[in-house]
Design an enzyme around this catalytic site. Structure first.
Site, PDB file in Angstrom:
ATOM      1  N   LYS A 206       0.726  -1.333  -0.023  1.00 33.01           N
ATOM      2  CA  LYS A 206       0.049   0.031   0.151  1.00 33.01           C
ATOM      3  C   LYS A 206       0.895   1.194  -0.041  1.00 33.01           C
ATOM      4  O   LYS A 206       0.991   2.044   0.878  1.00 33.01           O
ATOM      5  CB  LYS A 206      -0.852  -0.040   1.277  1.00 33.01           C
ATOM      6  CG  LYS A 206      -1.942   1.053   1.195  1.00 33.01           C
ATOM      7  CD  LYS A 206      -3.113   0.829   0.314  1.00 33.01           C
ATOM      8  CE  LYS A 206      -4.205   2.034   0.349  1.00 33.01           C
ATOM      9  NZ  LYS A 206      -4.968   1.980  -0.879  1.00 33.01           N
ATOM     10  N   ASP A 238      -5.454  -2.893  -2.107  1.00 36.06           N
ATOM     11  CA  ASP A 238      -6.739  -2.788  -2.660  1.00 36.06           C
ATOM     12  C   ASP A 238      -7.025  -3.327  -3.966  1.00 36.06           C
ATOM     13  O   ASP A 238      -8.110  -4.063  -4.276  1.00 36.06           O
ATOM     14  CB  ASP A 238      -7.333  -1.575  -2.276  1.00 36.06           C
ATOM     15  CG  ASP A 238      -6.640  -0.479  -2.855  1.00 36.06           C
ATOM     16  OD1 ASP A 238      -5.508  -0.664  -3.705  1.00 36.06           O
ATOM     17  OD2 ASP A 238      -7.026   0.723  -2.793  1.00 36.06           O
ATOM     18  N   ASP A 262      -2.659 -12.361   5.255  1.00 38.32           N
ATOM     19  CA  ASP A 262      -3.674 -13.060   5.892  1.00 38.32           C
ATOM     20  C   ASP A 262      -5.215 -12.759   5.180  1.00 38.32           C
ATOM     21  O   ASP A 262      -5.696 -13.841   5.067  1.00 38.32           O
ATOM     22  CB  ASP A 262      -4.007 -12.463   7.242  1.00 38.32           C
ATOM     23  CG  ASP A 262      -4.863 -13.136   8.046  1.00 38.32           C
ATOM     24  OD1 ASP A 262      -5.188 -14.459   8.176  1.00 38.32           O
ATOM     25  OD2 ASP A 262      -5.884 -12.443   8.808  1.00 38.32           O
ATOM     26  N   ASP A 266      -7.264 -15.739   2.522  1.00 36.09           N
ATOM     27  CA  ASP A 266      -8.788 -16.011   2.590  1.00 36.09           C
ATOM     28  C   ASP A 266      -9.877 -15.784   1.316  1.00 36.09           C
ATOM     29  O   ASP A 266     -10.351 -16.576   1.005  1.00 36.09           O
ATOM     30  CB  ASP A 266      -9.386 -15.460   4.085  1.00 36.09           C
ATOM     31  CG  ASP A 266      -9.201 -16.179   5.338  1.00 36.09           C
ATOM     32  OD1 ASP A 266      -8.265 -17.017   5.245  1.00 36.09           O
ATOM     33  OD2 ASP A 266     -10.018 -16.321   6.049  1.00 36.09           O
TER      34      ASP A 266
HETATM   35  C1  IPM Z   1      -4.365 -17.780   9.695  1.00 34.19           C
HETATM   36  C2  IPM Z   1      -5.187 -17.289  10.797  1.00 34.19           C
HETATM   37  C3  IPM Z   1      -4.519 -16.839  11.975  1.00 34.19           C
HETATM   38  C4  IPM Z   1      -3.561 -15.476  11.620  1.00 34.19           C
HETATM   39  C5  IPM Z   1      -5.296 -16.346  13.386  1.00 34.19           C
HETATM   40  C6  IPM Z   1      -6.024 -17.677  13.849  1.00 34.19           C
HETATM   41  C7  IPM Z   1      -4.345 -15.893  14.443  1.00 34.19           C
HETATM   42  O1  IPM Z   1      -6.057 -16.363  10.478  1.00 34.19           O
HETATM   43  O2  IPM Z   1      -3.508 -18.275  10.031  1.00 34.19           O
HETATM   44  O3  IPM Z   1      -4.424 -17.139   8.697  1.00 34.19           O
HETATM   45  O4  IPM Z   1      -4.503 -14.483  11.582  1.00 34.19           O
HETATM   46  O5  IPM Z   1      -2.653 -15.525  11.175  1.00 34.19           O
HETATM   47 MG    MG Z   2      -6.297 -15.899   8.400  1.00 36.45          MG
END
Ligand code: IPM
Ligand code: MG
Length: 391
Positions: A206, A238, A262, A266
Site C-alpha cells: 500500500k 486494494d 492473511d 482467505d
Molecule cells: C491464519 C489465521 C491466524 C492469523 C489467526 C488464527 C491468528 O487467520 O493463519 O491465517 O491471523 O494468522
Molecule cells: Mg487467516
C-alpha cells in the site's frame, strides 16, 4: 513407472522415524488433524518411514488445562522436533475483547518463537471443484499461485499495540514495523520460489499511503537485479484484492506483509472452492537433518460452529501434511502420492459439506464427513501403491 517403494528409497532418509509435534488445538482441529495423521502414517508404511508423535496442548485447550495458551516447554518441544503438524486454534469462549489471554496468542508466539518468517499458501483449483466456487468457471482456468505471507513481523507483532486512556477518552494503537532485513529475507525467498515456477513475482503493498510499504517496494527493487529471469510487478493491495477475483490466473508468486497476506489468502481460497482446501507451510532459516524446520497447518480456523460433528473438510490438513513431507522431511515422492490421492477422491466425487454448498446439486457426488473423506484418501493411496508395486 518405477515401483513407488523403490522410488522412495531414492528419496532422503528412507526408513527414518521423524520426530513430529502434533497439535490438535481447538474446534475442528482435532478432527481434521486425526484424518491427516492417519494419511501420513499410511504414507509412511507405503514408502518406508515412520513417525514418533508427541502431542501437546496449545490454544484454548491449553488455557483450560494450564491457564496459558502455550507453555514454554511446549514451545521448546516444537523447536526440538523435525516439524510441527498443527490443527486449528481459537475458541469463542475467549473472544471477550477484554480477555488477557487468548488462544491465538499461542499461534503467534509459536510462529515468532520458531522464527517461521515465511508462510507459503499455494492456491490451485482442482478442475472438478470449479463448480464449487462462486467465481465464474471460465475465470478459474489456469489458477495456480503461491501466496508468500510474511509471518513474524508487521501489524501482528509491532509494539505498541494497546488500548489506552488518552486526553479525549479511549484511544488505541497498533504498529506496523519492519526492519529491512525482515523484508529482504521473505522477498528473496519469494524470488527463489518464482524462479522454480512461472518466473513471475507480484509484490503487494500500500505504497501510496504507508511508509512501511514504500520500504517494502524499495527492497523488492533492490533485490530484483539478482533475479533477472523473474518478472516483477508491484500491486496495491486494494486493487490486488479485486484482480484476485477478476483475473486470478495472472498470478504466480505473490509476496506481501503479514496482515495483507492473511486477508488475501482467505479471499483466494474462494477460488479453490472452499477455505477447507488450502494448506500452508510456515518456514524459516533453521534446517533439520532432512529439510527446513517448519509448521504445517490448514489456513482455516477452528470453525467452532461445526466442531465435533464430523463435517469439517480434512483435505487442507491432509495437503498440509504433504507439504510437511516435501519441505521438512525430504519425502517428495510420498508428498506427491498424497496430493494425487486427494485429486483422485475429488474426481471420484467425494465432497464434504463445504464443497457442496455452492452447487446445491449433488447429483453424481458422494457427500461424506471428515472421517469418511480421510478414509477415501487412505484407500486411494493404498490402491495406487499396490498398483505401482505390481507394475
Ligand atoms: C491464519 C489465521 C491466524 C492469523 C489467526 C488464527 C491468528 O487467520 O493463519 O491465517 O491471523 O494468522
Ligand atoms: Mg487467516
Amino acid at each position: 513407472m518405477t515401483d513407488q517403494r523403490s522410488a522412495a528409497a531414492g528419496n532422503a532418509a528412507a526408513g527414518t522415524a521423524y520426530n513430529l509435534v502434533f497439535v490438535p488445538g481447538d474446534g475442528i482441529g482435532p478432527e481434521v488433524i486425526a484424518a491427516g495423521r492417519r494419511v501420513l502414517e499410511r504414507a509412511g508404511r507405503i514408502f518406508g518411514f515412520g513417525f514418533n508423535w508427541r502431542e501437546i496442548l496449545i490454544g484454548g485447550v491449553a488455557i483450560d488445562a494450564y491457564g496459558v495458551p502455550m507453555r514454554d516447554e511446549d514451545l521448546a518441544a516444537c523447536a526440538d522436533a523435525d516439524a510441527v503438524y498443527f490443527g486449528a486454534i481459537g475458541d469463542p469462549k475467549y473472544d471477550d475483547p477484554k480477555a488477557k489471554v487468548r488462544p491465538e496468542q499461542a499461534l503467534l508466539a509459536l510462529r515468532k518463537g520458531l522464527g517461521l518468517y515465511a508462510n507459503l499458501r499455494p492456491v490451485t483449483v482442482h478442475p472438478v471443484l470449479r463448480a464449487s466456487s462462486p467465481v465464474r468457471e471460465s475465470l478459474l482456468e489456469g489458477v495456480d499461485m503461491m501466496i508468500v505471507r510474511e509471518l513474524t513481523g508487521g501489524l501482528y507483532f509491532g509494539k505498541p499495540s494497546e488500548l489506552r486512556q488518552g486526553p479525549a477518552g479511549r484511544e488505541v494503537v497498533d504498529t506496523l514495523t519492519y526492519t529491512e532485513g525482515e523484508i529482504r529475507r521473505v522477498v528473496k525467498l519469494a524470488f527463489e520460489l518464482a524462479r522454480g515456477r512461472r518466473k513471475k513475482l507480484t509484490s503487494v503493498d500500500k505504497a501510496n499511503v504507508l511508509s512501511s510499504s514504500r520500504l517494502w517496494r524499495t527492497i523488492v527493487e533492490e533485490v530484483k537485479p539478482e533475479y533477472p529471469d523473474v518478472t516483477v510487478e508491484h500491486r496495491l493491495v486494494d486493487a490486488c484484492a479485486m484482480t484476485l477475483i477478476q483475473r486470478p490466473a495472472v498470478f504466480d508468486v505473490l509476496v506481501t506483509e503479514n496482515l495483507f497476506g492473511d486477508i488475501l489468502s482467505d479471499e483466494a481460497s474462494v477460488l479453490a472452492g472452499s477455505l477447507g482446501m488450502l494448506p500452508s507451510a510456515s518456514i524459516g532459516e533453521k534446517r533439520t537433518a532432512y529439510g527446513l524446520h517448519g509448521l504445517y497447518e490448514p489456513i482455516h480456523g477452528s470453525a467452532p460452529d461445526i466442531a465435533g460433528r464430523d463435517v469439517a473438510n480434512p483435505l487442507a490438513t491432509i495437503l498440509s501434511g504433504a507439504m510437511m513431507l516435501r519441505w521438512s522431511l525430504g519425502q517428495t515422492v510420498a508428498a506427491e502420492a498424497i496430493e494425487r490421492a486427494v485429486a483422485s477422491v475429488l474426481a471420484e466425487g467425494y465432497r464434504t459439506a463445504d464443497l457442496l454448498s455452492t452447487t446445491g446439486d449433488a447429483t453424481g457426488l458422494r457427500p461424506v464427513g471428515t472421517q469418511a473423506m480421510g478414509d477415501a484418501v487412505l484407500a486411494t493411496l493404498e490402491a495406487a501403491s499396490t498398483a505401482g508395486a505390481a507394475r
